[in-house]
Design an enzyme around this catalytic site. Structure first.
Site, PDB file in Angstrom:
ATOM      1  N   HIS A  86      33.775  50.486  37.660  1.00  0.00           N
ATOM      2  CA  HIS A  86      32.967  49.481  36.956  1.00  0.00           C
ATOM      3  C   HIS A  86      31.499  49.878  36.903  1.00  0.00           C
ATOM      4  O   HIS A  86      30.972  50.473  37.833  1.00  0.00           O
ATOM      5  CB  HIS A  86      33.160  48.078  37.544  1.00  0.00           C
ATOM      6  CG  HIS A  86      32.793  47.899  39.001  1.00  0.00           C
ATOM      7  ND1 HIS A  86      31.577  47.393  39.384  1.00  0.00           N
ATOM      8  CD2 HIS A  86      33.497  48.104  40.135  1.00  0.00           C
ATOM      9  CE1 HIS A  86      31.545  47.295  40.706  1.00  0.00           C
ATOM     10  NE2 HIS A  86      32.699  47.721  41.198  1.00  0.00           N
ATOM     11  N   ASP A  88      29.167  47.521  36.073  1.00  0.00           N
ATOM     12  CA  ASP A  88      28.320  46.367  36.400  1.00  0.00           C
ATOM     13  C   ASP A  88      28.010  46.351  37.890  1.00  0.00           C
ATOM     14  O   ASP A  88      28.728  46.944  38.697  1.00  0.00           O
ATOM     15  CB  ASP A  88      28.966  45.039  35.965  1.00  0.00           C
ATOM     16  CG  ASP A  88      30.258  44.713  36.715  1.00  0.00           C
ATOM     17  OD1 ASP A  88      31.035  45.637  37.021  1.00  0.00           O
ATOM     18  OD2 ASP A  88      30.494  43.514  37.005  1.00  0.00           O
ATOM     19  N   GLU A 158      33.637  43.592  36.724  1.00  0.00           N
ATOM     20  CA  GLU A 158      34.352  43.559  38.008  1.00  0.00           C
ATOM     21  C   GLU A 158      33.710  42.576  38.965  1.00  0.00           C
ATOM     22  O   GLU A 158      34.391  41.845  39.672  1.00  0.00           O
ATOM     23  CB  GLU A 158      34.388  44.964  38.631  1.00  0.00           C
ATOM     24  CG  GLU A 158      35.448  45.106  39.724  1.00  0.00           C
ATOM     25  CD  GLU A 158      35.029  44.576  41.087  1.00  0.00           C
ATOM     26  OE1 GLU A 158      35.920  44.288  41.899  1.00  0.00           O
ATOM     27  OE2 GLU A 158      33.819  44.438  41.347  1.00  0.00           O
TER      28      GLU A 158
HETATM   29  N1  BES Z   1      34.069  47.490  45.388  1.00  0.00           N
HETATM   30  C1  BES Z   1      34.196  46.133  45.778  1.00  0.00           C
HETATM   31  C2  BES Z   1      35.433  45.845  46.584  1.00  0.00           C
HETATM   32  C3  BES Z   1      35.614  46.584  47.892  1.00  0.00           C
HETATM   33  C4  BES Z   1      34.543  47.144  48.577  1.00  0.00           C
HETATM   34  C5  BES Z   1      36.872  46.680  48.417  1.00  0.00           C
HETATM   35  C6  BES Z   1      34.756  47.806  49.770  1.00  0.00           C
HETATM   36  C7  BES Z   1      37.078  47.322  49.612  1.00  0.00           C
HETATM   37  C8  BES Z   1      36.020  47.897  50.283  1.00  0.00           C
HETATM   38  C9  BES Z   1      34.175  45.280  44.524  1.00  0.00           C
HETATM   39  O1  BES Z   1      33.165  45.643  43.629  1.00  0.00           O
HETATM   40  C10 BES Z   1      33.891  43.848  44.891  1.00  0.00           C
HETATM   41  O2  BES Z   1      32.807  43.568  45.323  1.00  0.00           O
HETATM   42  N2  BES Z   1      34.863  42.971  44.703  1.00  0.00           N
HETATM   43  C11 BES Z   1      34.664  41.584  44.875  1.00  0.00           C
HETATM   44  C12 BES Z   1      35.728  40.840  44.131  1.00  0.00           C
HETATM   45  C13 BES Z   1      35.337  39.951  43.079  1.00  0.00           C
HETATM   46  C14 BES Z   1      36.408  39.174  42.446  1.00  0.00           C
HETATM   47  C15 BES Z   1      33.973  39.604  42.754  1.00  0.00           C
HETATM   48  C16 BES Z   1      34.750  41.201  46.330  1.00  0.00           C
HETATM   49  O3  BES Z   1      35.502  41.832  47.111  1.00  0.00           O
HETATM   50  O4  BES Z   1      34.056  40.269  46.706  1.00  0.00           O
HETATM   51 MN    MN Z   2      33.108  47.631  43.315  1.00  0.00          MN
HETATM   52 MN    MN Z   3      31.256  44.726  44.389  1.00  0.00          MN
END
Ligand code: BES
Ligand code: MN
Ligand code: MN
Length: 465
Positions: A86, A88, A158
């Site tokens: 992503h 963003d 994302e």
């Molecule tokens: N890259 C992250 C998710 C992540 C980081 C998974 C480190 C495992 C280890 C992703 O960009 C993120 O922040 N996801 C959000 C989900 C969302 C629906 C906004 C989250 O996990 O809060």
């Molecule tokens: Mn991420």
């Molecule tokens: Mn994130």
């Protein structure tokens, strides 16, 4: 294949400069002020894909931000790798806690990153990690060519729940057809301890609003005689955990997949220092569900956290007032086999029932997503494992992560392919926080490791057909 390292070393300064240009575009998906920047970032990614070697690229419009698509198909009989990432980023605030402008990257050494780390919003999550894949394409193209077909799907929503990506994926299964999905948007244990993410948590996110009297009241004239929405909301929230830090929502744990004793023993072998963990966060003790270790609490167990809470007077000095309304944003991290929709329903029922008669409660569900687990024995895991062996000299450990990438579960369902999560960030890289950073070592090691994955995956794929 050994040329990869030499090529990365020779071009590392340019790779960093190119990443910095992308980071300088403040592509904050949550804030409508940045809509033009989102477009700019999407175009920059598209151009980078073309430059690296994609023979076809496009900006696919959605109801929200465009999805960048790119591909190079060399031979229909060879496997196809679909890269997801992503462009963003999270909002950078609070700005005053940053040591530099979040959109003007600075390289500084840290204890964990002696070769320097790039400090900027998006450095790790996910521009830095996503850009590794674009540069890995260049590395392959300039050193013998691609061993298989490649597709890229880089989205811009994302961080706000990927609502439009879901629609795009469902409508384009043919275009996105692949043999494995490759993502770098997670972390690894340490720079000398590579790991592969074998699990992600799901998510249920709700906003709650508690309304008391029809207007803000003088807290002297009315205090003690009417329900104060802030008092009530905080009591309601406090009651969502019991004395053992179990979540009290009836039915919440009903479908939680429990790990076997041997699986938990395996998990216990993952190197982890509680002292270092506490020290890094400057906390005297950890806190969480009774009966589980810190590693378990943040990966294989569900959790519930208030992400924001507001209401009443928060300005300077004292104002004696009982606010009419109080609000909170609450996230629940879910594990297999909890279903996000079901958990939102359970929460809504319970939270509504908790409220005393003197207040009204309104609950607005935000985005959700399902958890994901993969088995550490598939072809994609083996190929990744071999790739890390070549560049780190040791086999990566399978690790379940606590974060969420909601679209991963959907990929498996709609595209019928497995996902391999090769993350190169560290938990301490402060993603979503002030002073987010990404190790220069990690960035370059990622670019070097990814091409090996393509080679090994192609080899295993052909051997297994
Ligand atoms: N890259 C992250 C998710 C992540 C980081 C998974 C480190 C495992 C280890 C992703 O960009 C993120 O922040 N996801 C959000 C989900 C969302 C629906 C906004 C989250 O996990 O809060
Ligand atoms: Mn991420
Ligand atoms: Mn994130």
């Amino acid at each position: 294949m050994s040329n990869f390292l030499t090529y990365v070393q020779e071009h590392q300064n340019r790779f960093l400069e190119e990443l910095f240009s992308l980071i300088r575009i403040p592509s904050i998906s949550a804030d409508s002020t940045y809509i033009p920047e989102m477009q700019k970032a999407a175009t920059a990614v598209q151009e980078a894909l073309t430059k690296a070697g994609c023979t076809h690229t496009e900006l696919c419009p959605t109801e929200g931000f465009p999805i960048v698509y790119g591909e190079k198909i060399i031979d229909a009989t060879l496997p196809t790798v679909l890269v997801y990432g992503h462009y963003d980023v999270q909002p950078p605030d609070p700005l005053d806690l940053w040591d530099n402008d979040p959109f003007d990257p600075v390289v500084k050494k840290t204890a964990l990153h002696p070769d320097g780390a790039i400090f900027a919003r998006g450095a790790c999550d996910d521009k830095g990690q996503m850009f590794m894949h674009i540069k890995a394409l260049e590395v392959m193209e300039q050193n013998g060519g691609l061993p298989c077909n490649i597709k890229f799907m880089i989205e811009g929503e994302e961080e706000v729940g990927s609502d439009n990506l879901e629609h795009f994926v469902r409508a384009n299964t043919e275009k996105l057809a692949n043999d494995v999905i490759l993502i770098s948007d997670t972390g690894m244990l340490a720079n000398d301890l590579p790991s592969i993410t074998t699990g992600l948590r799901g998510m249920s996110y709700v906003e709650v609003e508690v309304t008391g009297p029809n207007r803000d009241l003088h807290s002297g004239l009315y205090g003690g005689a009417v329900a104060n929405p802030i008092n009530i909301l905080t009591q309601m929230i406090a009651s969502l955990h019991d004395e053992n830090n179990h979540i009290t929502i009836p039915g919440f744990y009903d479908k939680v997949a429990e790990l076997s004793t041997s699986e938990r023993e395996e998990m216990g072998k993952i190197p982890f220092s509680l002292d270092a963990y506490k020290k890094a966060l400057d906390i005297a003790a950890v806190y969480g569900e009774k009966g589980y270790t810190t590693n378990e609490r943040k990966s294989i167990r569900p959790s519930l956290d208030v992400n924001g809470i507001w209401g009443g007077y928060t300005g300077e000095g004292a104002k004696t007032v009982i606010a009419s309304k109080a609000y909170a944003k609450i996230s629940m991290r879910l594990v297999p086999d909890q279903r996000s929709e079901e958990i939102t329903t359970l929460f809504t029922k319970h939270f509504t029932a908790l409220a005393p008669e003197g207040v009204k409660v309104k609950i607005t569900p935000h985005h959700g997503g399902e958890a994901y687990v993969m088995h550490a024995d598939g072809m994609e895991f083996q190929a990744a494992s071999k790739a890390y062996m070549e560049t780190f000299g040791i086999a990566p450990l399978p690790v379940r992560d606590g974060g969420s990438i909601p679209i991963v579960a959907l990929f498996e369902e709609t595209l019928d392919s497995k996902t391999i999560l090769m993350g190169f960030g560290l938990d301490s890289d402060a993603i979503h926080s002030p002073n987010e950073h990404f190790g220069v070592f990690n960035f370059l090691k990622g670019i070097e490791t990814i091409p090996h994955f393509y080679h090994h995956f192609t080899g295993l794929f052909q051997a297994n057909r």
